[in-house]
Write a protein that holds these residues in place. Structure first.
Motif, PDB file in Angstrom:
ATOM      1  N   GLY A  80      33.777 -39.773 -16.997  1.00 33.30           N
ATOM      2  CA  GLY A  80      33.462 -39.790 -15.566  1.00 33.30           C
ATOM      3  C   GLY A  80      34.574 -40.429 -14.760  1.00 33.30           C
ATOM      4  O   GLY A  80      35.379 -41.210 -15.283  1.00 33.30           O
ATOM      5  N   VAL A  81      34.595 -40.075 -13.482  1.00 29.50           N
ATOM      6  CA  VAL A  81      35.521 -40.657 -12.505  1.00 29.50           C
ATOM      7  C   VAL A  81      36.969 -40.489 -12.987  1.00 29.50           C
ATOM      8  O   VAL A  81      37.753 -41.440 -12.979  1.00 29.50           O
ATOM      9  N   THR A  82      37.291 -39.276 -13.370  1.00 31.39           N
ATOM     10  CA  THR A  82      38.646 -38.969 -13.826  1.00 31.39           C
ATOM     11  C   THR A  82      39.443 -38.236 -12.731  1.00 31.39           C
ATOM     12  O   THR A  82      40.622 -37.951 -12.938  1.00 31.39           O
ATOM     13  N   ARG A  85      38.356 -37.188  -6.322  1.00 40.45           N
ATOM     14  CA  ARG A  85      37.183 -36.689  -5.592  1.00 40.45           C
ATOM     15  C   ARG A  85      35.888 -37.290  -6.152  1.00 40.45           C
ATOM     16  O   ARG A  85      34.967 -37.603  -5.408  1.00 40.45           O
ATOM     17  N   SER A  86      35.843 -37.449  -7.466  1.00 38.89           N
ATOM     18  CA  SER A  86      34.643 -38.025  -8.071  1.00 38.89           C
ATOM     19  C   SER A  86      34.541 -39.508  -7.722  1.00 38.89           C
ATOM     20  O   SER A  86      33.457 -40.012  -7.423  1.00 38.89           O
ATOM     21  N   ARG A  87      35.690 -40.200  -7.730  1.00 40.44           N
ATOM     22  CA  ARG A  87      35.658 -41.627  -7.364  1.00 40.44           C
ATOM     23  C   ARG A  87      35.088 -41.783  -5.955  1.00 40.44           C
ATOM     24  O   ARG A  87      34.213 -42.604  -5.715  1.00 40.44           O
ATOM     25  N   ALA A 178      19.991 -39.905 -14.633  1.00 39.84           N
ATOM     26  CA  ALA A 178      20.605 -38.959 -13.696  1.00 39.84           C
ATOM     27  C   ALA A 178      21.335 -37.846 -14.432  1.00 39.84           C
ATOM     28  O   ALA A 178      21.530 -36.759 -13.900  1.00 39.84           O
ATOM     29  N   LYS A 179      21.731 -38.142 -15.667  1.00 40.94           N
ATOM     30  CA  LYS A 179      22.630 -37.245 -16.385  1.00 40.94           C
ATOM     31  C   LYS A 179      21.998 -36.524 -17.566  1.00 40.94           C
ATOM     32  O   LYS A 179      22.442 -35.436 -17.920  1.00 40.94           O
ATOM     33  N   THR A 180      21.051 -37.151 -18.218  1.00 41.19           N
ATOM     34  CA  THR A 180      20.576 -36.626 -19.507  1.00 41.19           C
ATOM     35  C   THR A 180      19.077 -36.370 -19.454  1.00 41.19           C
ATOM     36  O   THR A 180      18.288 -37.316 -19.358  1.00 41.19           O
TER      37      THR A 180
HETATM   38  O1  DO4 Z   1      29.930 -42.285 -12.956  1.00 41.06           O
HETATM   39  C1  DO4 Z   1      29.269 -41.331 -12.969  1.00 41.06           C
HETATM   40  C2  DO4 Z   1      29.560 -40.049 -13.605  1.00 41.06           C
HETATM   41  C3  DO4 Z   1      30.858 -39.447 -13.192  1.00 41.06           C
HETATM   42  C4  DO4 Z   1      31.017 -38.058 -13.654  1.00 41.06           C
HETATM   43  O2  DO4 Z   1      30.194 -37.486 -14.332  1.00 41.06           O
HETATM   44  C5  DO4 Z   1      32.238 -37.321 -13.285  1.00 41.06           C
HETATM   45  O3  DO4 Z   1      33.129 -37.871 -12.636  1.00 41.06           O
HETATM   46  O4  DO4 Z   1      32.328 -36.154 -13.659  1.00 41.06           O
END
Ligand code: DO4
Ligand code: MG
Length: 286
Positions: A80-82, A85-87, A178-180
């Motif tokens: 995550g946060v790579t 835009r996600s950050r 939220a994810k799984t």
């Molecule tokens: O920190 C939450 C998840 C971030 C993520 O799934 C993403 O950046 O793709």
């Protein structure tokens, strides 16, 4: 060279070589290579595919088969946060935890989490789901690394890391919820073997979302915008962890729809990645 898993009414679940809009069956009855995982475990998967390709068999038009998620008993992990835009999206949605997202983007150790086990994964054209208790869920289109049990990068596929932004934004400790969950992850349509993938700077990730025949969202990003290398992510995933069946690692999203966008039942998400193809999934809610 692209590998698929598919179901045909005659042969059940099989592995094949995708050639344009046909599937060439692989003959897995010989003994040493019986599954997709066996092929991915080989020192040279492409040579094994050449050996197993049943050139006498009839090529199956894609319309005659149902593609399945290209996995066996793999776990699916995600980074995550790579991407910047996600950050930004995470910092906006989660004011009280903004600093954590800011830090993890720069920190040597990436965010890594267990995203899905096989029964939670939707293959091509199978539905992905919005949880009943989320009003704000979005798809996250991600380049996925296919790793064998030795953590060698053997191929690439497309992943959709469905995310309930309202649940994650309420409290970062809710991230696993939220994810799984059931049908939280799309994967497919094929695995492109490593040596057949274009260089990262030539790989664009694109997503379109169609609602009632209208395109309601469209976005794209170059995989080159990712802040981390594949080697870096794999190295961290490998720390103190083993994956006897191999593992699929989603590398994070660089495409996040605007904050007023939420998926609805009946939407169709299409994610295309150069060198792989297009993964389309309808959305169901509840
Ligand atoms: O920190 C939450 C998840 C971030 C993520 O799934 C993403 O950046 O793709
Ligand atoms: Mg993600």
């Amino acid at each position: 060279m692209k590998l698929v898993k598919y179901h045909s009414s005659e042969g059940g679940d099989r592995v094949g070589l995708l050639q344009d809009d046909h599937v060439l069956p692989l003959d897995l009855t010989g003994g040493q290579y019986r599954t997709l995982t066996d092929i991915l475990e080989a020192d040279d998967p492409a040579a094994v595919v050449e050996l197993l390709a049943d050139f006498q068999a009839r090529k199956l038009p894609l319309g005659e088969v149902r593609l399945l998620a290209p996995m066996d008993r793999h776990e699916v992990w995600a980074a995550g946060v790579t991407y910047i835009r996600s950050r930004k999206a995470r910092m906006d949605e989660s004011a009280s935890a903004a600093a954590f997202y800011d830090k993890v983007y720069e920190a040597p150790r990436p965010e890594l989490f267990l995203k899905a086990t096989p029964h939670r994964v939707a293959g091509p054209d199978q539905p992905v789901r919005v949880r009943r208790d989320s009003q704000w869920t979005v798809p996250e289109p991600e380049l996925a690394l296919v790793l064998n049990s030795r953590l060698n990068l053997v191929g690439f596929t497309i992943g959709n890391d469905m995310s309930a932004r309202d649940i994650e934004g309420e409290n970062p400790l809710y991230l696993p919820q939220a994810k799984t969950y059931s049908q939280c992850c799309g994967l497919g349509p094929c695995i492109t073997l490593r040596d057949f993938m274009p260089p990262r700077e030539q790989v664009t990730i694109r997503m379109g979302i169609v609602r009632k025949l209208h395109l309601v969202y469209e976005g794209s990003i170059s995989a080159d915008q990712m802040a981390r290398s594949y080697t870096d992510l794999i190295g961290w995933l490998a720390r103190e962890n083993t994956f006897p069946e191999g593992v699929i690692l989603l590398t994070g999203t660089g495409i996040v729809p605007p904050d007023d966008f939420a998926l609805q039942a009946g939407d169709t998400i299409s994610i295309s990645i150069d060198g792989i193809g297009t993964l389309a999934n309808p959305v169901v809610c509840g």
